[in-house]
Design an enzyme around this catalytic site. Structure first.
Site, PDB file in Angstrom:
ATOM      1  N   GLY A 114       7.382  -2.809  -1.220  1.00  0.00           N
ATOM      2  CA  GLY A 114       6.980  -1.402  -1.182  1.00  0.00           C
ATOM      3  C   GLY A 114       7.917  -0.497  -1.940  1.00  0.00           C
ATOM      4  O   GLY A 114       7.814  -0.335  -3.157  1.00  0.00           O
ATOM      5  N   ASN A 130      -6.504  -1.483   1.553  1.00  0.00           N
ATOM      6  CA  ASN A 130      -5.892  -0.869   2.732  1.00  0.00           C
ATOM      7  C   ASN A 130      -6.801   0.259   3.206  1.00  0.00           C
ATOM      8  O   ASN A 130      -7.166   1.145   2.435  1.00  0.00           O
ATOM      9  CB  ASN A 130      -4.494  -0.353   2.405  1.00  0.00           C
ATOM     10  CG  ASN A 130      -3.771   0.142   3.642  1.00  0.00           C
ATOM     11  OD1 ASN A 130      -4.135   1.164   4.219  1.00  0.00           O
ATOM     12  ND2 ASN A 130      -2.741  -0.581   4.054  1.00  0.00           N
ATOM     13  N   THR A 155       6.143   1.720   7.973  1.00  0.00           N
ATOM     14  CA  THR A 155       7.457   2.383   7.976  1.00  0.00           C
ATOM     15  C   THR A 155       7.922   2.730   9.394  1.00  0.00           C
ATOM     16  O   THR A 155       7.132   2.904  10.309  1.00  0.00           O
ATOM     17  CB  THR A 155       7.418   3.683   7.149  1.00  0.00           C
ATOM     18  OG1 THR A 155       6.355   4.493   7.641  1.00  0.00           O
ATOM     19  CG2 THR A 155       7.198   3.403   5.680  1.00  0.00           C
ATOM     20  N   CYS A 174      -2.511   5.291  12.330  1.00  0.00           N
ATOM     21  CA  CYS A 174      -3.157   6.593  12.198  1.00  0.00           C
ATOM     22  C   CYS A 174      -3.400   7.171  13.582  1.00  0.00           C
ATOM     23  O   CYS A 174      -3.651   6.423  14.525  1.00  0.00           O
ATOM     24  CB  CYS A 174      -4.513   6.465  11.505  1.00  0.00           C
ATOM     25  SG  CYS A 174      -4.455   5.819   9.841  1.00  0.00           S
ATOM     26  N   LEU A 214      -1.057  10.189   3.857  1.00  0.00           N
ATOM     27  CA  LEU A 214      -2.300   9.498   3.499  1.00  0.00           C
ATOM     28  C   LEU A 214      -3.144  10.250   2.475  1.00  0.00           C
ATOM     29  O   LEU A 214      -4.379  10.220   2.537  1.00  0.00           O
ATOM     30  CB  LEU A 214      -3.151   9.238   4.761  1.00  0.00           C
ATOM     31  CG  LEU A 214      -2.870   7.947   5.530  1.00  0.00           C
ATOM     32  CD1 LEU A 214      -3.684   7.919   6.823  1.00  0.00           C
ATOM     33  CD2 LEU A 214      -3.158   6.702   4.700  1.00  0.00           C
ATOM     34  N   SER A 273       0.824  -1.206   0.000  1.00  0.00           N
ATOM     35  CA  SER A 273       0.000   0.000   0.000  1.00  0.00           C
ATOM     36  C   SER A 273       0.861   1.262   0.000  1.00  0.00           C
ATOM     37  O   SER A 273       1.884   1.342   0.690  1.00  0.00           O
ATOM     38  CB  SER A 273      -0.883  -0.020   1.244  1.00  0.00           C
ATOM     39  OG  SER A 273      -1.690   1.132   1.273  1.00  0.00           O
ATOM     40  N   LYS A 304      -3.779   1.921  -2.212  1.00  0.00           N
ATOM     41  CA  LYS A 304      -3.396   3.097  -1.427  1.00  0.00           C
ATOM     42  C   LYS A 304      -4.311   3.264  -0.207  1.00  0.00           C
ATOM     43  O   LYS A 304      -5.538   3.154  -0.353  1.00  0.00           O
ATOM     44  CB  LYS A 304      -3.494   4.314  -2.346  1.00  0.00           C
ATOM     45  CG  LYS A 304      -3.337   5.647  -1.666  1.00  0.00           C
ATOM     46  CD  LYS A 304      -1.920   6.125  -1.713  1.00  0.00           C
ATOM     47  CE  LYS A 304      -1.778   7.423  -0.912  1.00  0.00           C
ATOM     48  NZ  LYS A 304      -0.633   7.402  -0.012  1.00  0.00           N
TER      49      LYS A 304
END
Lengths: 305, 245
Positions: free
Chosen positions: A266, A100, A194, A131, A73, A21, A45
């Site tokens: 990725g 995602n 990440t 998030c 995002l 994603s 995404k």
């Protein structure tokens, strides 16, 4: 002949390679380059309830062995994705899609997942819990086992599709979060997102990225991701999608030996748009060289003894 | 977009920090001046997006300014070095939109894509007026190349050591009939050009830190009046009307 097929919570992928994603959009740019049907799946995404414009520029920085990003995002929002992207995806890819999903409250996660219930091509929900929770002072859902479990429960109640929780590595003990998600009913896990990092420009003496910090990805994070997949594999009994720095077929095999049932690729896509294609094409040779006839049997293969 | 290998054939230093690099390779993916290539460098994770100065069917000219580690490395490779290149990226300038009174305006290394643009306009029978801005006389480059195309050249230097003392905007102001601009240069220059009341329209080429360079990562998105646009895929050329500063 090598059998490359793997299974994720009952969903069969013809091979374990999945573009991760945020590096693959909704497939459009890559479909201009190669037939996406060679992919095991792809993870679209990160999509939130409302459209998001993302962070100010610059959003990208480089480092030895990888990159940092703070895209923030940016996405058109779930309704637009349903109306504009889902029909287009069906034209360019006929395999199972991983959706995602992001959110800024437990309710938003559940609502976004509910909206995807009737999209047949979406076979797995990948819930990004890196998030900030707007109802808890911006604390990241994925950094708190209770919040992670709450999201898992709410999403599970909203959907019949398999739910994979995507975990952040920016925690003291990722196995604690992994267990909390499993106990709350998650069908699987995806890790890692990440790693938080930053760079400073020597001339301006300011952070390179406008957001100050960004997520580190690329080959440099591979050993970190591998170690976390290893630890989580020992801690839970649900399937794991291994993600983080995978750039070659050998990396994918290594990730599976650590415990991954499938592998996401990725940052490698951004450096080489054909990265997934090359990995898939070289995977049979790598398996043959290693005496592997059934790739799915590799999962967790390094844990015995 | 095409991913292929290009071989460095020739390097020429133009100023203290600007170099001309000529490569051989398949340029079939390049369709318009103003597009760029994304060059892979050894030991660097991200590719380096560099504007195309000019091209033929089998050769590619890039003008590279040493701005950091990567570009410092790039301009010092020996002839014969092979590079993995993504070519034909971005939208490029739209020649059809430029009317009779269009001017090309470039600042510093932003001049690079204007050369390929000017050459194609000249080939269509109308060598454009070109306004070029530099800090000082010793920073100038490619003046003879533009002149050889038959372009009328207007030069501005900040210290007045060559041409008009001032900026590219002063050159444009000296030609009140110019109502359309095709431009590339540093952000303050683009903004100053954009604010010139005489311009009815124009195409502005933007720079950005990019992740992929082909529209996938959203790393270079910028707000425009038509929503967020990716400098790499929807740009690098944006229309005057859609730009937000």
């Amino acid at each position: 002949m090598v059998n490359l097929a793997v299974s994720l919570a009952g969903v069969t992928l013809k091979n374990p390679i999945i573009p991760a994603s945020g590096t693959f959009g909704y497939g459009r740019e890559y479909a201009e380059l190669y037939d996406l049907n060679i992919l095991g799946s792809f993870s679209w995404k990160g999509t939130t309830g409302q459209a998001r414009l993302g962070n100010p520029q610059p959003r990208i920085a480089e480092m030895t062995g990888g990159m940092l990003n703070a895209v923030g995002l940016q996405n058109p929002g779930i309704d637009k994705v349903l109306s504009d992207e889902v029909p287009h995806i069906a034209e360019i890819f006929q395999g199972p899609v991983i959706a995602n999903v992001g959110g800024f409250s437990v309710e938003e996660y559940a609502e976004n997942c509910r909206k995807l219930e009737d999209v047949k091509q979406v076979r797995i929900l990948e819930v990004n819990i890196s998030c900030p929770n707007v109802h808890a002072g911006g604390k990241n859902f994925g950094c708190d086992p209770k919040a992670a479990a709450e999201v898992t429960k709410a999403v599970k109640a909203a959907t019949n599709k398999p739910v994979f929780m995507k975990l952040t590595p920016n925690v003291t003990d990722i196995t604690e979060i992994a267990r909390a998600c499993e106990d709350a009913g998650a069908d699987g896990l995806c890790l890692i997102n990440t790693l938080l990092g930053m760079r400073i420009d020597l001339k301006s003496r300011r952070p390179v990225i406008a957001n100050r910090t960004g997520g580190v990805s690329g080959p440099a994070v591979f050993p970190v991701a591998l170690r976390m997949v290893w630890d989580v594999y020992e801690a839970v009994n649900i399937p794991i999608i291994g993600c983080g720095g995978v750039s070659t077929a050998e990396d994918a095999v290594e990730m599976m030996l650590a415990g991954a049932a499938a592998v996401e690729v990725g940052a490698a896509n951004l450096k080489d748009p054909y990265a997934c294609k090359t990995i898939i094409e070289t995977l049979p040779d790598v398996c043959q060289r290693l005496g592997v006839t059934n790739l799915s049997q590799l999962t967790g293969g390094a844990h015995h003894g | 977009m095409k991913k292929s290998f290009f071989t460095l054939e020739h390097t020429r230093q133009l100023t203290e920090d600007i170099w001309e690099l000529i490569f051989s390779g398949d340029t079939s993916a390049v369709t318009a001046p103003g597009q760029f290539v994304n060059v892979e460098l050894p030991e660097k994770f991200l590719r380096r997006p560099i504007s195309i100065c000019d091209w033929t069917a089998d050769s590619l000219t890039l003008l590279v300014k040493e701005a950091g580690e990567g570009t410092r490395q790039l301009v010092r490779f020996p002839s014969g070095t092979r590079f993995d290149v993504l070519s034909g990226l971005g939208n490029g300038f739209d020649l059809e939109q430029a009317g009779e009174h269009a001017i090309l305006a470039g600042g510093g290394i932003g001049i690079a894509p204007l050369y390929g643009l000017a050459r194609r306009m000249a080939e269509r029978g109308h060598a454009p007026v070109v306004a070029l801005g530099f800090r000082t006389k010793t920073d100038t480059f490619y003046l003879e190349e533009f002149s050889a195309l038959g372009c009328r050249l207007l030069i501005a230097t900040e210290d007045g050591s060559l041409g008009t003392k001032g900026f590219v905007t002063d050159c444009i102001r000296s030609l009140p009939e110019c109502d359309y601009v095709l431009t590339c240069g540093p952000l303050p220059m683009l903004q100053a050009v954009h604010s010139l009341p005489q311009l009815k329209g124009g195409q502005f080429s933007f720079e950005a830190r990019m992740g992929c360079g082909f529209g996938a990562c959203m790393g270079c998105s910028v707000p425009t009046k038509g929503g967020y646009k990716r400098v790499c895929k929807d740009g690098p050329i944006l229309d005057k009307e859609e730009i937000i500063w």
